[in-house]
Scaffold this active site. Structure first.
Site, mmCIF file in Angstrom:
data_model
loop_
_atom_site.group_PDB
_atom_site.id
_atom_site.type_symbol
_atom_site.label_atom_id
_atom_site.label_comp_id
_atom_site.label_asym_id
_atom_site.label_seq_id
_atom_site.Cartn_x
_atom_site.Cartn_y
_atom_site.Cartn_z
ATOM 1 N N SER A 22 8.632 -11.666 64.541
ATOM 2 C CA SER A 22 7.789 -10.859 63.040
ATOM 3 C C SER A 22 5.993 -10.828 63.915
ATOM 4 C CB SER A 22 7.712 -11.874 61.841
ATOM 5 O OG SER A 22 7.478 -13.273 62.292
ATOM 6 N N THR A 154 -0.971 22.131 28.183
ATOM 7 C CA THR A 154 0.671 21.678 27.930
ATOM 8 C C THR A 154 1.368 22.779 29.389
ATOM 9 O OG1 THR A 154 0.478 22.990 26.249
ATOM 10 C CG2 THR A 154 0.412 20.982 25.568
ATOM 11 N N HIS A 155 2.842 22.227 30.261
ATOM 12 C CA HIS A 155 3.273 23.380 30.371
ATOM 13 C C HIS A 155 2.178 24.089 31.837
ATOM 14 C CE1 HIS A 155 6.307 22.172 27.641
ATOM 15 N NE2 HIS A 155 5.383 23.019 27.133
ATOM 16 N N SER A 276 -11.094 23.699 58.173
ATOM 17 C CA SER A 276 -9.631 24.952 59.266
ATOM 18 C C SER A 276 -10.045 24.460 60.465
ATOM 19 C CB SER A 276 -9.014 24.900 58.076
ATOM 20 O OG SER A 276 -8.621 26.533 59.192
ATOM 21 N N LYS A 282 -12.859 27.922 55.015
ATOM 22 C CA LYS A 282 -11.681 27.463 54.424
ATOM 23 C C LYS A 282 -12.708 25.214 54.256
ATOM 24 C CE LYS A 282 -7.868 26.912 54.208
ATOM 25 N NZ LYS A 282 -7.035 26.927 53.224
ATOM 26 N N GLU A 289 -4.719 15.714 48.821
ATOM 27 C CA GLU A 289 -3.607 15.487 48.746
ATOM 28 C C GLU A 289 -3.533 14.669 49.301
ATOM 29 O OE1 GLU A 289 -3.754 19.774 51.295
ATOM 30 O OE2 GLU A 289 -5.788 19.764 50.417
HETATM 31 N N1 ARG Z 1 9.173 -15.269 60.197
HETATM 32 C C1 ARG Z 1 9.467 -16.356 59.138
HETATM 33 C C2 ARG Z 1 9.697 -14.299 57.453
HETATM 34 O O1 ARG Z 1 8.869 -13.715 57.949
HETATM 35 C C3 ARG Z 1 10.106 -16.694 58.745
HETATM 36 C C4 ARG Z 1 11.214 -17.739 58.270
HETATM 37 C C5 ARG Z 1 12.105 -18.178 59.137
HETATM 38 N N2 ARG Z 1 13.139 -18.597 58.828
HETATM 39 C C6 ARG Z 1 13.555 -19.237 59.728
HETATM 40 N N3 ARG Z 1 14.410 -19.815 59.448
HETATM 41 N N4 ARG Z 1 14.162 -18.598 60.649
HETATM 42 O O2 ARG Z 1 10.888 -14.530 56.974
#
Ligand code: ARG
Length: 459
Positions: A22, A154-155, A276, A282, A289
């Site tokens: 992660s 409205t509408h 544009s 434009k 948007e």
């Molecule tokens: N990277 C993990 C998370 O974001 C941290 C916790 C991970 N814990 C584990 N026992 N693998 O959730």
């Protein structure tokens, strides 16, 4: 060697390493992670689990590491999985033995729950400030346009005249409710999960309240299983963010409409419009948007996280790692939209004449004429029918209600008298709607004062 490598005979497959890491997104939690670790180390020393010297080394090491990361000098490794283990690893490389004691009585499960709470506490405060800035722009504009008439719809059909101030303050109210939801979200964020361990606390004599207090939490979590698996706070944030985006999107949609030649109520500043590549003439409201469009991804994150959570048995499951990108992207998206909407509105030019002209068209004073008859004793349903027939008459004749003579009006009801002329101008129609919460300048002035005092209290 992995921090958890002791029980393994083989290296992790490269595919798995990349798949479950992660680091690419949770590195943004480094500040919160370091803050949490400093508080944890100090607590470990306070209860005698490590020496004050070791705590000192850890804290100093973490300070250096923070500076390294901030200066782009820290080299993280995907192999070390996430930001938590990367920081622990770099700390130990820096300070040696003492670094190995930091994770005493702690799991990444309570650590990540803590980091995300700390992160959201900071970000929600920032979002609330940005939202207040946008509210301030709305209030300033409302003050400027207290007497600027515009059609109310409205509408999407012209209904009754209002003022631009009243219309803008409608958004102030929406955003004020959003502020309330953010505050509410902060209340349930204000609980420290640290000390819950992996799921079942620890046998070691830690002091949870000490850590909570140092980190500025009001309370500690009451159940270790819940504390490591709870992401309600993230869902609540995503829900609050979704509502803010919905409000921004409605505002964005109105800006888009108002900028059309067909409406012609608003012109955006060149600095907040785009052109544009093909059509030289434009000038497009892309920003409004995009705000409308980005609402979709925030809703998606809310639905995504709810779905991640729905089948999870207690307590921590790796699925929970999926919470972060939803939260981070929502924070970025929301902040980006709030940041750009405030100056976009502040620099936009409302075309007052065109707004007033539009308010005068479309029989927007018809209800007022009916209410005039009510004041003369005609039952409302009867008055409604009379004015309806008058509108038909005008449509055939190609004129407005204001253009009719008293004689013509009296053909439809003898209740019409000289004073009807005071009721027919849109200015008069708006001015009379001074019911609390109504569009009359008199009522809007009160709404403005209320809005100002709300904003002042927030500062
Ligand atoms: N990277 C993990 C998370 O974001 C941290 C916790 C991970 N814990 C584990 N026992 N693998 O959730």
């Amino acid at each position: 060697m992995k921090l958890w490598g002791g029980r393994f005979r083989k290296e992790t497959d490269r595919l798995v390493e990349d798949f479950h890491s992660s680091l690419s997104f949770d590195r943004r939690l480094y500040r919160q992670d370091i803050r949490g670790s400093m508080a944890h180390a100090r607590m470990l020393a306070a209860v005698g689990l490590i020496s004050p010297e070791e705590a000192g080394e850890i804290v100093r090491g973490l300070e250096e590491l923070l500076a390294d990361i901030e200066a782009g000098r820290a080299s993280f490794e995907v192999g070390a999985e996430d930001i938590h283990m990367n920081i622990e690893k770099l700390l130990t490389e820096k300070i040696g033995e003492a670094g190995k004691k930091l994770h005493t009585a702690r799991s990444r499960n309570d650590q990540v729950a803590l980091d995300l709470r700390l992160y959201l506490k900071d970000e929600i405060r920032e979002i609330s400030r940005l939202l207040a800035r946008l509210q301030e722009v709305l209030v300033d504009l409302a003050e400027k346009h207290l007497f600027t008439l515009m059609p109310g719809y409205t509408h999407l059909q012209k209904a009754q005249p209002v003022t631009l101030a009243h219309h803008l303050l409608a958004y102030f109210e929406m955003f004020e409710r959003d502020q309330g939801r953010l505050e509410d979200c902060l209340k349930r964020l204000d609980v420290c999960p640290l000390g819950s361990g992996a799921l079942a606390g620890t046998t070691l004599p830690i002091d949870r309240r000490l850590v909570a207090t140092e980190l500025g939490f009001k309370d500690i979590s009451a159940n270790s299983l819940d504390a490591v698996s709870d992401r309600d706070f993230a869902v609540e944030f995503l829900a609050a963010a979704s509502l803010i985006m919905m409000h921004l999107s409605r505002l964005g949609e109105e800006i888009v409409l108002w900028c059309t030649e067909e409406f012609g109520f608003l012109e955006l500043d060149d600095a907040y419009s785009t052109g544009s590549s093909m059509m030289p003439q434009k000038k497009n409201p892309d920003v409004a948007e995009l705000v409308r469009g980005k609402t979709g991804r925030v809703y998606g994150h809310l639905m995504g996280l709810l779905t991640v959570l729905k089948g999870l048995p207690l307590a921590y499951n790796k699925d929970l790692q999926e919470d972060k990108e939803a939260v981070f992207d929502t924070v970025d998206t929301l902040k980006g939209c709030l940041l750009v909407m405030a100056p976009l509105l502040a620099t936009a030019r409302f075309k007052e004449e065109r707004l007033g002209e539009a308010a005068r068209q479309g029989f927007s004073n018809a209800t007022d004429v009916a209410e005039y008859l009510v004041m003369k004793g005609v039952p409302f349903r009867e008055a409604h029918r009379i004015v309806g027939s008058l509108v038909l008459y005008c449509l055939d004749k190609g004129c407005a209600l204001n253009d009719l003579s008293l004689e013509e009006l009296r053909r439809y009801s003898p209740a019409f008298e000289e004073d009807i002329s005071d009721y027919l101008t849109v200015e008069a129609c708006v001015k009379r709607r001074k019911v609390p919460g109504g569009p009359a300048p008199e009522a809007v002035r009160e709404a403005l004062a209320r809005a100002r005092s709300i904003l002042a209290r927030r500062e």
